[in-house]
Scaffold this motif. Sequence first.
Motif, PDB file in Angstrom:
ATOM      1  N   MET A   1       0.851  -1.127  -0.062  1.00 56.87           N
ATOM      2  CA  MET A   1       0.134   0.016  -0.026  1.00 56.87           C
ATOM      3  C   MET A   1       0.779   1.136   0.018  1.00 56.87           C
ATOM      4  SD  MET A   1      -3.295   0.566   0.148  1.00 56.87           S
ATOM      5  CE  MET A   1      -4.045  -0.954   1.012  1.00 56.87           C
ATOM      6  N   SER A   2       0.481   2.293  -0.903  1.00 50.34           N
ATOM      7  CA  SER A   2       1.189   3.444  -0.512  1.00 50.34           C
ATOM      8  C   SER A   2       0.260   4.521   0.017  1.00 50.34           C
ATOM      9  CB  SER A   2       1.529   3.755  -1.976  1.00 50.34           C
ATOM     10  OG  SER A   2       1.896   5.114  -2.331  1.00 50.34           O
ATOM     11  N   ASN A   3       0.847   5.399   0.889  1.00 48.25           N
ATOM     12  CA  ASN A   3       0.155   6.494   1.290  1.00 48.25           C
ATOM     13  C   ASN A   3      -0.003   7.605   0.415  1.00 48.25           C
ATOM     14  OD1 ASN A   3      -0.838   8.662   2.945  1.00 48.25           O
ATOM     15  ND2 ASN A   3       0.840   8.498   4.344  1.00 48.25           N
ATOM     16  N   PRO A  79       4.447   0.858  -8.618  1.00 46.25           N
ATOM     17  CA  PRO A  79       5.726   0.939  -7.786  1.00 46.25           C
ATOM     18  C   PRO A  79       6.076   2.334  -6.907  1.00 46.25           C
ATOM     19  CG  PRO A  79       6.179   0.144  -9.893  1.00 46.25           C
ATOM     20  CD  PRO A  79       4.675   0.636  -9.875  1.00 46.25           C
ATOM     21  N   HIS A  80       6.373   2.109  -5.563  1.00 43.63           N
ATOM     22  CA  HIS A  80       6.328   3.330  -4.573  1.00 43.63           C
ATOM     23  C   HIS A  80       7.522   2.595  -3.526  1.00 43.63           C
ATOM     24  CE1 HIS A  80       3.070   0.783  -3.009  1.00 43.63           C
ATOM     25  NE2 HIS A  80       3.462   1.137  -1.936  1.00 43.63           N
ATOM     26  N   PRO A  81       8.116   3.564  -2.809  1.00 41.32           N
ATOM     27  CA  PRO A  81       9.113   3.000  -2.039  1.00 41.32           C
ATOM     28  C   PRO A  81       8.627   3.127  -0.535  1.00 41.32           C
ATOM     29  CG  PRO A  81       9.385   5.583  -2.366  1.00 41.32           C
ATOM     30  CD  PRO A  81       8.161   5.065  -2.996  1.00 41.32           C
ATOM     31  N   HIS A  82       9.508   2.375   0.386  1.00 36.83           N
ATOM     32  CA  HIS A  82       9.504   2.285   1.642  1.00 36.83           C
ATOM     33  C   HIS A  82      10.836   2.374   2.331  1.00 36.83           C
ATOM     34  CE1 HIS A  82       5.002   1.761   1.779  1.00 36.83           C
ATOM     35  NE2 HIS A  82       5.189   0.953   1.082  1.00 36.83           N
ATOM     36  N   THR A  83      10.841   2.964   3.634  1.00 29.76           N
ATOM     37  CA  THR A  83      12.119   2.965   4.380  1.00 29.76           C
ATOM     38  C   THR A  83      11.772   2.754   5.717  1.00 29.76           C
ATOM     39  OG1 THR A  83      12.027   5.236   4.813  1.00 29.76           O
ATOM     40  CG2 THR A  83      13.225   4.512   2.787  1.00 29.76           C
ATOM     41  N   SER A 123      11.245  -1.038  -3.043  1.00 30.61           N
ATOM     42  CA  SER A 123       9.944  -0.574  -3.657  1.00 30.61           C
ATOM     43  C   SER A 123       9.201  -1.908  -4.082  1.00 30.61           C
ATOM     44  CB  SER A 123      10.537   0.361  -4.728  1.00 30.61           C
ATOM     45  OG  SER A 123      11.335  -0.316  -5.724  1.00 30.61           O
ATOM     46  N   HIS A 124       7.899  -1.200  -4.115  1.00 31.46           N
ATOM     47  CA  HIS A 124       7.026  -2.541  -4.466  1.00 31.46           C
ATOM     48  C   HIS A 124       5.683  -2.099  -5.248  1.00 31.46           C
ATOM     49  CE1 HIS A 124       4.015  -2.816  -0.543  1.00 31.46           C
ATOM     50  NE2 HIS A 124       4.652  -1.551  -1.142  1.00 31.46           N
ATOM     51  N   SER A 125       4.984  -2.887  -5.816  1.00 27.77           N
ATOM     52  CA  SER A 125       3.605  -2.636  -6.531  1.00 27.77           C
ATOM     53  C   SER A 125       2.861  -3.665  -5.853  1.00 27.77           C
ATOM     54  CB  SER A 125       3.771  -2.624  -7.933  1.00 27.77           C
ATOM     55  OG  SER A 125       4.235  -3.727  -8.413  1.00 27.77           O
ATOM     56  N   GLU A 126       1.443  -3.187  -5.850  1.00 31.99           N
ATOM     57  CA  GLU A 126       0.246  -4.291  -5.453  1.00 31.99           C
ATOM     58  C   GLU A 126      -0.826  -3.899  -6.289  1.00 31.99           C
ATOM     59  OE1 GLU A 126       1.092  -1.564  -2.068  1.00 31.99           O
ATOM     60  OE2 GLU A 126       0.659  -3.493  -0.699  1.00 31.99           O
ATOM     61  N   VAL A 127      -1.157  -5.103  -7.010  1.00 33.17           N
ATOM     62  CA  VAL A 127      -2.543  -4.995  -7.875  1.00 33.17           C
ATOM     63  C   VAL A 127      -3.229  -6.209  -7.761  1.00 33.17           C
ATOM     64  CG1 VAL A 127      -3.046  -5.021 -10.339  1.00 33.17           C
ATOM     65  CG2 VAL A 127      -0.612  -3.834  -9.675  1.00 33.17           C
TER      66      VAL A 127
HETATM   67 MN    MN Z   1       3.470  -0.232   0.195  1.00 33.91          MN
END
Ligand code: MN
Length: 326
Positions: A1-3, A79-83, A123-127
Amino acid sequence: MSNVEKDPTELRCAASDHGEQVAQVDVLSARDVPLGGPRAMTVRRTLPQRARTLIGAWCFVDHYGPDDVAGTGGMDVAPHPHTGLQTVSWLFSGEIEHRDSMGSHALVRPGELNLMTSGYGISHSEVSTTRTTILHGVQLWVALPEEHRHTGRDFRHYVPRPIRVGGAEVSVFLGSLAGDTSPVRTFTPLLGAELVLEPRSTTTLETDPGFEHGLLVDHGDVRMAGTLLHPAELGYLGTGNTTLTLTNETDTAARAVLLGGTPFEEQIVMWWNFIGRSHEDIVEAREAWQNASDRLGRVDGYDGDRLPAPALPNATITPRKNPTRH
Ligand code: MN
């Protein structure tokens, strides 16, 4: 998930108070947040919010569905990043295809834990897949403690076997509950479990008094330590409780997700999809994404563009803490 809030605020999060002895439940309501992107899915977010930023190391709780994807389009998060965090995907219905920059390609299915550790950066994508008709589940984030927040990327899959406790069926996907323990590593003491409660049943679970807990109700009306919770509400109970009593007040089965952990003692800064310890950490992570740095890597196999980071706020960061409980 991306914010994907248009103007995400930078949150400074602190641990809650310790030593509460009164089983007083705070009821946290959800707000609707559109995920944006090519599809228009909306989630119900209960963490973080003004009244509370953390439950243990749990720092982000999104609840969605049941959505008929023919009507809503389902989930398509580019695709979006996380840290500095772990993402926990848990579905009640449907299927999501996960791809990340460590090369993982996994299907997220109901009753199966998928946990991604960003460590220093991923980074990841979710579909949601074309097979999905009803999409329904939760997306959760866990803050990593200072000594592990620069750890390597990781991805884990685990299928807990549901166990029976009184009138409840319990699936422990992280930590320990009701005699069952998940083998998946966490970096702070943590609990995550799905509970299905029989109609009009009461169940008492033994809990770690060092843990604070949150109960997210998916469907049904559930009384948590005496306080009635409705669907999409998150009940919060502080530390100091050795048991937790839950009653399904409805004539059909109820479902909820129980989260817990020891109060997270560190101050963290959350902005967009990043968790750091300072404004500078956030600026660095954002630049790494905008510059397509190896720190966050590249997602192969996603059909479309990656998500750009929003602009940083101009104003000085406003610290936010969990409120003092009475
Ligand atoms: Mn995410």
